[in-house]
Design an enzyme around this catalytic site. Structure first.
Site, PDB file in Angstrom:
ATOM      1  N   SER A  48      17.659  16.071  54.520  1.00  0.00           N
ATOM      2  CA  SER A  48      18.191  17.138  53.667  1.00  0.00           C
ATOM      3  C   SER A  48      18.772  16.631  52.351  1.00  0.00           C
ATOM      4  CB  SER A  48      19.265  17.930  54.422  1.00  0.00           C
ATOM      5  OG  SER A  48      20.302  17.077  54.872  1.00  0.00           O
ATOM      6  N   ASP A  81      28.852  20.427  49.879  1.00  0.00           N
ATOM      7  CA  ASP A  81      29.067  21.148  51.140  1.00  0.00           C
ATOM      8  C   ASP A  81      29.531  20.151  52.198  1.00  0.00           C
ATOM      9  OD1 ASP A  81      26.824  19.747  51.991  1.00  0.00           O
ATOM     10  OD2 ASP A  81      25.526  21.494  52.203  1.00  0.00           O
ATOM     11  N   HIS A 129      26.529  17.112  52.001  1.00  0.00           N
ATOM     12  CA  HIS A 129      25.698  16.645  50.892  1.00  0.00           C
ATOM     13  C   HIS A 129      26.469  16.483  49.584  1.00  0.00           C
ATOM     14  CE1 HIS A 129      23.164  19.048  53.703  1.00  0.00           C
ATOM     15  NE2 HIS A 129      22.430  17.950  53.638  1.00  0.00           N
TER      16      HIS A 129
END
Length: 371
Positions: A44, A336, A339
């Site tokens: 991600s 977040d 990340h």
């Protein structure tokens, strides 16, 4: 007759555009430092939307994700990924598109493709709690498909030349710890039966096979990023309240165990796989420097999520439409619970592009592309 004519027109149009890209490849052969294409593998941290097209709990195609990109795209940040920024720096006029997007075909693959997937890892068991994800083996299968598509469009020689000159980046390993070995509750049995050293050995053994396969498919310039200080992300800080406000020790220890072996692996592959140019990116050191000296880089917060719902560090619930947001996103190291922000990604990318051997070795990306 009309349908047949339309198909002929489409075929001719695609052929003309493919010839145009062939001319670009030919022109750039003599341009040192020009990036022809970027092929991105990972999780991600660099996913640009592949998870939009699979059934998974790991998605980011909703606001406020992408708020500084313009729209939510599936990127797990407020703006660009590190790979996006690297591509821009070296003249790519478009971001590498997600492999699973229906539009990623024909001319869209000529400047590279992004195969990364949120929750993906080196090991195939990693991320299974999220249901769908593309682990590294699947991402390599997908690149094999892209290579065949390129051969069909521009021929084998031109494809091999493009791949040889392209930058390949691999950002894998974090999820193998966070969403496998360290998964709360469900990983307790594995932690009892499998030592940290044995788990890391399994990761390295698998990674060796995967990176060797990538090289054998023609990749030459391969950037391999290590695992960052995962014990410092807001999510992991929340799971280890007794260690707050410090980073969690065990996750960082595991990352360092892996990174020590990974650096040796990258050297081994560079020496043993003829013609390869493997780079080792010490993202752990880069991010640790940002954490230790965050105010000198213009940040005001280095331990909490800008996009948050609850928790001391805003790390308990993923960023989503019901989240609150910090006033100035450029002042937060983390977007977040998991990340980096766009501002942090810019600084990380700069270290990989122009950093010295304490951050990336044996040379940096700019030197690689000039070689």
């Amino acid at each position: 007759m009309g349908i047949f004519a339309n198909r002929q027109i489409t075929s001719i149009f695609v052929s003309i555009l493919c010839l145009y890209y062939l001319s670009i490849i030919s022109t750039c052969n003599g341009e040192s430092g020009k990036l022809l294409a970027s092929f991105v593998f990972g999780d991600s941290l660099v996913d640009v939307g592949n998870n939009n097209y699979i059934v998974t709990l790991s998605k980011a195609n909703y606001p406020p994700n992408g708020i500084d990109f313009g729209i939510p795209t599936g990127r797990f940040t407020n703006g660009r990924t590190i790979s996006d920024i690297i591509g821009q720096e070296f003249g790519l006029n478009t971001f590498s598109p997600p492999y699973l997007a229906p539009t990623t075909k024909g001319i869209a693959i000529m400047q590279g493709v992004n195969y990364a997937s949120g929750a993906g890892g080196i090991l195939n068991a990693t991320g299974k709690l999220f249901i769908g994800r593309l682990n590294f083996d699947v991402q390599l299968d997908n690149f094999a498909n892209t290579k065949q598509d390129l051969i069909s469009s521009i021929g084998e020689d031109a494809t091999n030349d493009l791949i040889k000159k392209a930058l390949f980046s691999v950002t894998m390993g974090s999820n193998d710890f966070i969403n496998n070995y360290l998964t709360p509750i469900v990983s307790r049995v594995e932690q009892t039966l499998v030592s940290p050293e044995a788990f890391v050995n399994e990761m390295i053994s698998k990674f060796r096979v995967q990176l060797t396969r990538l090289r054998k498919m023609g990749a030459k310039k391969i950037l391999v990023a290590n695992v960052g200080p995962i014990g410092c992300i807001p999510y992991v800080r929340e799971l280890n309240p007794s260690e707050a406000p410090s980073c969690a020790a065990l996750p960082n220890h595991l990352a360092q165990l892996f990174n020590y072996q990974l650096k040796s692996l990258v050297t081994e592959l560079r020496n043993n796989l003829q013609g390869s140019q493997f780079l080792y990116a010490d993202v752990y050191r880069v991010v640790d420097d940002l954490l230790q000296n965050y105010t000198s880089y213009g940040f005001e917060n280095a331990n909490s999520a800008c996009c948050y719902v609850s928790g001391r560090f805003g790390g308990l619930i993923p960023c989503g439409p019901s989240s609150s947001m910090c006033r100035d996103r450029s002042k937060y190291l983390f977007w977040d619970p998991y990340h980096p922000s766009d501002a942090a990604n810019v600084l990380i990318a700069k270290r990989l592009i122009d950093g010295d051997t304490s951050f990336i070795s044996p040379i940096n990306i700019r030197q690689l592309l000039h070689s």
